[in-house]
Design a protein around this motif. Structure first.
Motif, mmCIF file in Angstrom:
data_model
loop_
_atom_site.group_PDB
_atom_site.id
_atom_site.type_symbol
_atom_site.label_atom_id
_atom_site.label_comp_id
_atom_site.label_asym_id
_atom_site.label_seq_id
_atom_site.Cartn_x
_atom_site.Cartn_y
_atom_site.Cartn_z
ATOM 1 N N TYR A 195 8.045 -15.474 7.715
ATOM 2 C CA TYR A 195 7.336 -14.187 7.649
ATOM 3 C C TYR A 195 7.924 -13.227 8.679
ATOM 4 O O TYR A 195 8.255 -13.619 9.804
ATOM 5 N N SER A 196 8.049 -11.964 8.273
ATOM 6 C CA SER A 196 8.561 -10.926 9.165
ATOM 7 C C SER A 196 7.634 -9.720 9.137
ATOM 8 O O SER A 196 7.507 -9.061 8.102
ATOM 9 N N PRO A 197 6.993 -9.395 10.262
ATOM 10 C CA PRO A 197 6.159 -8.193 10.300
ATOM 11 C C PRO A 197 6.932 -6.918 9.999
ATOM 12 O O PRO A 197 6.399 -5.992 9.386
ATOM 13 N N VAL A 198 8.190 -6.856 10.410
ATOM 14 C CA VAL A 198 9.000 -5.658 10.170
ATOM 15 C C VAL A 198 9.229 -5.467 8.669
ATOM 16 O O VAL A 198 9.012 -4.377 8.127
ATOM 17 N N ALA A 199 9.655 -6.524 7.988
ATOM 18 C CA ALA A 199 9.893 -6.430 6.548
ATOM 19 C C ALA A 199 8.601 -6.139 5.795
ATOM 20 O O ALA A 199 8.591 -5.382 4.816
ATOM 21 N N ASN A 200 7.497 -6.725 6.246
ATOM 22 C CA ASN A 200 6.198 -6.458 5.633
ATOM 23 C C ASN A 200 5.850 -4.974 5.739
ATOM 24 O O ASN A 200 5.430 -4.353 4.761
ATOM 25 N N ARG A 201 6.046 -4.398 6.911
ATOM 26 C CA ARG A 201 5.686 -2.990 7.114
ATOM 27 C C ARG A 201 6.585 -2.066 6.300
ATOM 28 O O ARG A 201 6.120 -1.066 5.727
ATOM 29 N N ILE A 202 7.890 -2.365 6.225
ATOM 30 C CA ILE A 202 8.798 -1.536 5.437
ATOM 31 C C ILE A 202 8.330 -1.474 3.985
ATOM 32 O O ILE A 202 8.256 -0.401 3.371
ATOM 33 N N THR A 203 7.995 -2.629 3.431
ATOM 34 C CA THR A 203 7.560 -2.691 2.036
ATOM 35 C C THR A 203 6.214 -2.008 1.848
ATOM 36 O O THR A 203 6.002 -1.270 0.875
ATOM 37 N N GLU A 204 5.294 -2.236 2.767
ATOM 38 C CA GLU A 204 3.966 -1.641 2.645
ATOM 39 C C GLU A 204 4.033 -0.121 2.723
ATOM 40 O O GLU A 204 3.357 0.583 1.960
ATOM 41 N N GLU A 205 4.850 0.416 3.621
ATOM 42 C CA GLU A 205 4.977 1.866 3.730
ATOM 43 C C GLU A 205 5.595 2.463 2.461
ATOM 44 O O GLU A 205 5.205 3.553 2.021
ATOM 45 N N ALA A 206 6.544 1.749 1.870
ATOM 46 C CA ALA A 206 7.148 2.219 0.624
ATOM 47 C C ALA A 206 6.110 2.246 -0.500
ATOM 48 O O ALA A 206 6.045 3.197 -1.290
ATOM 49 N N LEU A 207 5.291 1.213 -0.561
ATOM 50 C CA LEU A 207 4.218 1.157 -1.557
ATOM 51 C C LEU A 207 3.243 2.310 -1.366
ATOM 52 O O LEU A 207 2.866 2.992 -2.337
ATOM 53 N N ARG A 208 2.821 2.531 -0.136
ATOM 54 C CA ARG A 208 1.844 3.608 0.130
ATOM 55 C C ARG A 208 2.405 4.973 -0.245
ATOM 56 O O ARG A 208 1.678 5.840 -0.745
ATOM 57 N N ALA A 209 3.706 5.173 -0.022
ATOM 58 C CA ALA A 209 4.320 6.456 -0.384
ATOM 59 C C ALA A 209 4.216 6.694 -1.891
ATOM 60 O O ALA A 209 3.959 7.822 -2.339
ATOM 61 N N CYS A 210 4.375 5.639 -2.684
ATOM 62 C CA CYS A 210 4.278 5.779 -4.139
ATOM 63 C C CYS A 210 2.854 6.125 -4.563
ATOM 64 O O CYS A 210 2.659 6.950 -5.466
ATOM 65 N N ILE A 211 1.878 5.495 -3.942
ATOM 66 C CA ILE A 211 0.482 5.794 -4.283
ATOM 67 C C ILE A 211 0.128 7.224 -3.890
ATOM 68 O O ILE A 211 -0.532 7.954 -4.638
ATOM 69 N N GLU A 212 0.609 7.650 -2.729
ATOM 70 C CA GLU A 212 0.312 9.004 -2.252
ATOM 71 C C GLU A 212 0.961 10.070 -3.138
ATOM 72 O O GLU A 212 0.473 11.201 -3.222
ATOM 73 N N HIS A 213 2.057 9.724 -3.800
ATOM 74 C CA HIS A 213 2.791 10.697 -4.617
ATOM 75 C C HIS A 213 2.750 10.341 -6.103
ATOM 76 O O HIS A 213 3.659 10.692 -6.846
ATOM 77 N N VAL A 214 1.686 9.667 -6.508
ATOM 78 C CA VAL A 214 1.611 9.213 -7.892
ATOM 79 C C VAL A 214 1.638 10.375 -8.878
ATOM 80 O O VAL A 214 2.194 10.260 -9.973
ATOM 81 N N ASP A 215 1.079 11.528 -8.515
ATOM 82 C CA ASP A 215 1.078 12.676 -9.429
ATOM 83 C C ASP A 215 2.496 13.161 -9.710
ATOM 84 O O ASP A 215 2.852 13.451 -10.859
ATOM 85 N N GLU A 216 3.332 13.251 -8.656
ATOM 86 C CA GLU A 216 4.722 13.690 -8.835
ATOM 87 C C GLU A 216 5.524 12.666 -9.633
ATOM 88 O O GLU A 216 6.357 13.016 -10.468
ATOM 89 N N ILE A 217 5.255 11.380 -9.371
ATOM 90 C CA ILE A 217 5.955 10.327 -10.111
ATOM 91 C C ILE A 217 5.553 10.373 -11.581
ATOM 92 O O ILE A 217 6.396 10.229 -12.474
ATOM 93 N N ALA A 218 4.269 10.602 -11.840
ATOM 94 C CA ALA A 218 3.783 10.704 -13.222
ATOM 95 C C ALA A 218 4.417 11.883 -13.947
ATOM 96 O O ALA A 218 4.649 11.832 -15.159
#
Length: 383
Positions: free
Chosen positions: A215-238
């Motif tokens: 387990y890597s906290p750094v890799a976990n955070r990188i992925t989680e931040e990328a996921l959150r960015a997609c949720i925050e911009h779901v309207d533009e992605i749609a």
């Protein structure tokens, strides 16, 4: 901050981390911008690649392949084009036959291979480049999958989905005009692949706590931040806008980098990916046309989210508390529908029998401890 600057910061953070998990230094050149295709030929010149091979299919040729080949030739370089034909059901798949087509298409004089396409073409090229010891360059034609930066190649061998060691690209040229012109179903698949990080990250915590897996906290955070960015911009992605696909492509690249950094796919691939792989194998065995990887992953993650939340509520297992933080299946299906992708198993064309088989066997495809594995070990799935 562009992606190259971000990678530098991630590398510094990972190397300074006190975690027990080793971290690989990631070295990639990445352009995610409008007009990125114009940078391909100058990059080849800079690297002194005078003779290269370009791999495409009939759709990605129109999207970007023809233009890239023309730009390479205009720069005075030699490019061999390998166009992969569709199989009997209209697909290009990453199996033995297509691996051989790419191998035979790369001349001895070719100094590098360009993958012009989405996930399947990239998996084929990264594996062939690994076997032939050639540099691999990425030209995505859709923001459809997080495997662009991966070093692993998921291939179908003898009808079974297996991941093989390969090489990551040394450069990625993601042109926003190309990505925005891709079918919205492809963009929706990329969003689905990112949505799957909800369950994959939760599964990673469980595999750490119950399976004693790395387990890597750094890799976990990188992925989680990328996921959150997609949720925050779901309207533009749609909307499929350039702004939307830029957020999505950067997120997909970040997810891939987190896997590359730790040399395995746990932050981005949990029970939802195992279900997707099982369904893909069934479709191939039945001679059916494939469903986009990310579409299957997104639907499988939505399905698992409620199963995992119920698991946490019913089992007195500390590690399962992370599942209580998952969005509901209803919310995840709403996001998937909003971006224009399938949101239910039925919309994927998957039968109840196939789903039941996937839920009961998918956990055997990878040696990982997930909530899906626990449910099968303790016979908690309803008949």
């Amino acid at each position: 901050m562009n992606m190259n600057e971000q990678i530098k910061l991630w590398n510094e953070e990972a190397q300074a981390s006190n975690a027990d998990h080793p971290h690989r230094k990631v070295e990639l050149f990445i352009e995610v911008r409008d007009g990125a295709l114009d940078s391909v030929a100058p990059y080849l010149n800079q690297q002194d690649y005078r003779h290269v091979t370009l791999v495409e299919d009939e759709h990605t040729s129109v999207a970007a392949g023809t233009k890239v080949a023309e730009l390479i030739r205009e720069a005075g370089l030699t490019v061999d084009v390998v166009r992969l034909p569709p199989n009997a059901v209209g697909d290009v798949i990453a199996d033995e036959a297509y691996i051989m087509k790419v191998l035979l298409g790369v001349a001895d004089k070719s100094q590098a291979v360009l993958a012009v396409g989405s996930g399947t073409i990239h998996d084929l090229v990264r594996f062939v480049c690994y076997k032939m010891n050639r540099p691999f360059l990425s030209v995505p034609t859709a923001a459809s999958v997080d495997g662009f930066t991966s070093a692993g190649a998921p291939l179908i061998v003898d009808g079974s989905k297996q991941t093989f060691q390969a090489v990551p690209p040394e450069a990625i040229f993601a042109d926003l005009s190309v990505l925005a012109n891709a079918p919205q179903t492809m963009t929706a698949a990329g969003f689905g692949d990112m949505l799957g990080k909800f369950t994959s990250l939760a599964d990673w915590h469980v595999s750490r706590d119950l399976g004693n897996e790395p387990y890597s906290p750094v890799a976990n955070r990188i992925t989680e931040e990328a996921l959150r960015a997609c949720i925050e911009h779901v309207d533009e992605i749609a909307a499929g806008s350039k702004a939307g696909v830029e957020v999505l492509m950067n997120a997909l690249i970040a997810s891939g980098i987190s896997m590359l950094m730790i040399d395995h796919s746990r932050p981005a691939s949990g029970g939802e990916h195992h279900i997707s792989h099982r369904i893909e194998m069934d479709f191939i065995a039945e001679g059916r046309k494939q469903v986009l990887h990310g579409a299957k992953v997104g639907v499988a993650s939505a399905l698992l989210s409620d199963l995992y939340r119920d698991l946490a509520a019913s089992q007195d297992v500390e590690a399962f508390k992370v599942y209580l933080e998952l969005p509901t299946s209803e919310q995840m299906r709403a996001w998937l529908a909003q971006v224009g992708g399938p949101s239910t198993i039925a919309e994927l064309g998957v039968t109840e029998e196939q789903l039941a088989r996937a839920l009961r066997t998918a956990h055997t495809l990878r040696d990982r401890y997930t909530g899906l594995k626990y449910m099968n070990e303790h016979q908690l799935l309803r008949s």
